[in-house]
Write an enzyme that holds these catalytic residues in place. Structure first.
Site, PDB file in Angstrom:
ATOM      1  N   GLU A 159      12.648  -9.571   1.318  1.00 54.01           N
ATOM      2  CA  GLU A 159      11.883  -8.380   1.732  1.00 54.01           C
ATOM      3  C   GLU A 159      12.747  -7.138   1.529  1.00 54.01           C
ATOM      4  OE1 GLU A 159       9.964  -8.447   5.671  1.00 54.01           O
ATOM      5  OE2 GLU A 159      10.717  -6.411   5.956  1.00 54.01           O
ATOM      6  N   ARG A 168      13.560   4.423  12.229  1.00 54.87           N
ATOM      7  CA  ARG A 168      12.300   5.164  12.287  1.00 54.87           C
ATOM      8  C   ARG A 168      11.498   4.774  13.541  1.00 54.87           C
ATOM      9  NH1 ARG A 168       9.555   4.783   6.579  1.00 54.87           N
ATOM     10  NH2 ARG A 168       8.306   6.445   7.543  1.00 54.87           N
ATOM     11  N   ARG A 182       7.868   0.280  13.378  1.00 56.10           N
ATOM     12  CA  ARG A 182       8.403  -0.192  12.091  1.00 56.10           C
ATOM     13  C   ARG A 182       9.574  -1.158  12.285  1.00 56.10           C
ATOM     14  NH1 ARG A 182       5.880   3.233   8.277  1.00 56.10           N
ATOM     15  NH2 ARG A 182       5.411   5.233   9.233  1.00 56.10           N
ATOM     16  N   ASN A 208       8.108  -5.599  -1.344  1.00 56.22           N
ATOM     17  CA  ASN A 208       8.072  -4.491  -0.398  1.00 56.22           C
ATOM     18  C   ASN A 208       6.638  -4.456   0.135  1.00 56.22           C
ATOM     19  OD1 ASN A 208       7.995  -2.195   1.092  1.00 56.22           O
ATOM     20  ND2 ASN A 208       8.981  -0.871  -0.440  1.00 56.22           N
ATOM     21  N   HIS A 225      12.881  -2.638   1.598  1.00 56.56           N
ATOM     22  CA  HIS A 225      12.290  -1.351   1.958  1.00 56.56           C
ATOM     23  C   HIS A 225      13.170  -0.231   1.427  1.00 56.56           C
ATOM     24  CE1 HIS A 225       9.436  -3.245   4.610  1.00 56.56           C
ATOM     25  NE2 HIS A 225      10.432  -4.005   5.046  1.00 56.56           N
ATOM     26  N   LEU A 226      12.528   0.840   1.010  1.00 56.24           N
ATOM     27  CA  LEU A 226      13.262   2.023   0.563  1.00 56.24           C
ATOM     28  C   LEU A 226      13.981   2.677   1.733  1.00 56.24           C
ATOM     29  CD1 LEU A 226      10.163   3.058  -1.384  1.00 56.24           C
ATOM     30  CD2 LEU A 226      12.361   2.976  -2.552  1.00 56.24           C
ATOM     31  N   SER A 227      13.258   2.818   2.845  1.00 58.64           N
ATOM     32  CA  SER A 227      13.813   3.517   4.007  1.00 58.64           C
ATOM     33  C   SER A 227      14.439   2.513   4.977  1.00 58.64           C
ATOM     34  CB  SER A 227      12.695   4.287   4.722  1.00 58.64           C
ATOM     35  OG  SER A 227      11.723   3.388   5.232  1.00 58.64           O
ATOM     36  N   ARG A 266       5.255  11.172  -2.169  1.00 60.98           N
ATOM     37  CA  ARG A 266       5.008  10.799  -0.778  1.00 60.98           C
ATOM     38  C   ARG A 266       6.308  10.861   0.044  1.00 60.98           C
ATOM     39  NH1 ARG A 266       4.685   4.560   1.050  1.00 60.98           N
ATOM     40  NH2 ARG A 266       4.106   4.981   3.193  1.00 60.98           N
ATOM     41  N   TYR A 297      11.547   8.405   1.165  1.00 62.40           N
ATOM     42  CA  TYR A 297      11.396   7.418   0.094  1.00 62.40           C
ATOM     43  C   TYR A 297      12.034   7.832  -1.223  1.00 62.40           C
ATOM     44  CZ  TYR A 297       8.018   5.591   3.438  1.00 62.40           C
ATOM     45  OH  TYR A 297       7.423   5.103   4.575  1.00 62.40           O
ATOM     46  N   PRO A 339       0.790  -1.226   0.000  1.00 64.96           N
ATOM     47  CA  PRO A 339       0.000   0.000   0.000  1.00 64.96           C
ATOM     48  C   PRO A 339       0.829   1.287   0.000  1.00 64.96           C
ATOM     49  CG  PRO A 339      -0.100  -1.083   2.135  1.00 64.96           C
ATOM     50  CD  PRO A 339       0.552  -2.046   1.198  1.00 64.96           C
ATOM     51  N   ASN A 340       0.307   2.256  -0.736  1.00 65.53           N
ATOM     52  CA  ASN A 340       0.855   3.628  -0.827  1.00 65.53           C
ATOM     53  C   ASN A 340       2.138   3.721  -1.644  1.00 65.53           C
ATOM     54  OD1 ASN A 340      -1.207   4.820   0.876  1.00 65.53           O
ATOM     55  ND2 ASN A 340      -0.234   3.739   2.562  1.00 65.53           N
ATOM     56  N   HIS A 392       4.384  -4.633   8.962  1.00 66.65           N
ATOM     57  CA  HIS A 392       4.283  -4.533  10.420  1.00 66.65           C
ATOM     58  C   HIS A 392       2.958  -5.057  10.965  1.00 66.65           C
ATOM     59  CE1 HIS A 392       7.587  -1.973   9.267  1.00 66.65           C
ATOM     60  NE2 HIS A 392       6.772  -1.135   8.664  1.00 66.65           N
ATOM     61  N   ASP A 425       1.810 -15.897   6.194  1.00 63.89           N
ATOM     62  CA  ASP A 425       1.326 -17.271   6.012  1.00 63.89           C
ATOM     63  C   ASP A 425       1.303 -17.674   4.538  1.00 63.89           C
ATOM     64  OD1 ASP A 425       1.046 -17.577   8.709  1.00 63.89           O
ATOM     65  OD2 ASP A 425      -1.139 -17.475   8.746  1.00 63.89           O
ATOM     66  N   ALA A 453       3.335  -0.937   4.604  1.00 65.41           N
ATOM     67  CA  ALA A 453       2.796  -0.955   5.980  1.00 65.41           C
ATOM     68  C   ALA A 453       2.387  -2.355   6.418  1.00 65.41           C
ATOM     69  CB  ALA A 453       1.607  -0.008   6.077  1.00 65.41           C
TER      70      ALA A 453
HETATM   71  C1  DQA Z   1       8.370   1.040   3.547  1.00 65.49           C
HETATM   72  C2  DQA Z   1       8.529   1.156   5.066  1.00 65.49           C
HETATM   73  C3  DQA Z   1       7.192   0.919   5.768  1.00 65.49           C
HETATM   74  O1  DQA Z   1       7.346   1.058   7.169  1.00 65.49           O
HETATM   75  C4  DQA Z   1       6.161   1.919   5.296  1.00 65.49           C
HETATM   76  O2  DQA Z   1       4.903   1.633   5.860  1.00 65.49           O
HETATM   77  C5  DQA Z   1       6.067   2.010   3.811  1.00 65.49           C
HETATM   78  C6  DQA Z   1       7.294   1.956   3.009  1.00 65.49           C
HETATM   79  C7  DQA Z   1       9.696   1.382   2.800  1.00 65.49           C
HETATM   80  O3  DQA Z   1       9.823   0.982   1.654  1.00 65.49           O
HETATM   81  O4  DQA Z   1      10.553   2.055   3.362  1.00 65.49           O
HETATM   82  O5  DQA Z   1       4.992   2.217   3.254  1.00 65.49           O
HETATM   83  O6  DQA Z   1       8.055  -0.304   3.223  1.00 65.49           O
END
Ligand code: DQA
Length: 144
Positions: free
Chosen positions: A97, A106, A110, A73, A99-101, A17, A22, A9-10, A79, A86, A76
């Site tokens: 897995e 943080r 997270r 990725n 993540h950008l950040s 954003r 990011y 998501p997002n 977490h 599963d 959210a």
């Molecule tokens: C994220 C880190 C997550 O905590 C956050 O909810 C995101 C982006 C990242 O790529 O850094 O939406 O997955």
């Protein structure tokens, strides 16, 4: 070799954003870089993004027998999602897995991932390079 790339998501809002966390690249920009690397290392990609947990679970289930690995990725859902965890356990397809950040620098919520323990490993904090590094380590792992 076929790799499924999943975005939660997002992530469709990248570029607009929280650019400090990011980066300025859109998801399309990142996908272009990923496809270019995939061409170089001769890997086939399917790339998918959804804001819905159930769509991601469906895609992971469909990966069984159709993909050699998953790069995810979960955003959210990292977490919160026992369902995505599963699904990865159910298909047993090697997964990385990303993540950008740097989620560990943080907020505390997270710092916990439901997904990382069922993955080969996790890469975070390198913005779009997390995706490129993730694709490289995942394909190397599968080749070995
Ligand atoms: C994220 C880190 C997550 O905590 C956050 O909810 C995101 C982006 C990242 O790529 O850094 O939406 O997955």
């Amino acid at each position: 070799m076929k790799i499924l790339v999943l975005n939660g998501p997002n992530l469709n809002m990248l570029g607009a954003r929280e650019v400090d966390k990011y980066g300025i690249m859109t998801l399309d920009d990142i996908n272009k870089e990923l496809k270019s690397l995939a061409d170089t290392i001769k890997v086939e990609l399917e790339i998918f993004q959804s804001n819905k947990e159930s769509d991601l679970v469906d895609k992971i289930q469909e990966s069984l027998g159709n993909f050699d690995g998953i790069l995810i990725n979960p955003a959210a859902f990292t977490h919160t999602s026992v369902a995505i965890r599963d699904a990865i356990l159910a298909v047993n397809v090697p997964t990385v897995e990303i993540h950008l950040s740097n989620v560990y620098s943080r907020e505390e919520f997270r710092h916990h991932s439901y997904i990382a323990p069922v993955c080969i490993g996790q890469i975070c904090g390198f913005k779009e390079d997390s995706y490129l590094a993730g694709l490289r380590v995942l394909t190397n792992y599968i080749k070995k």
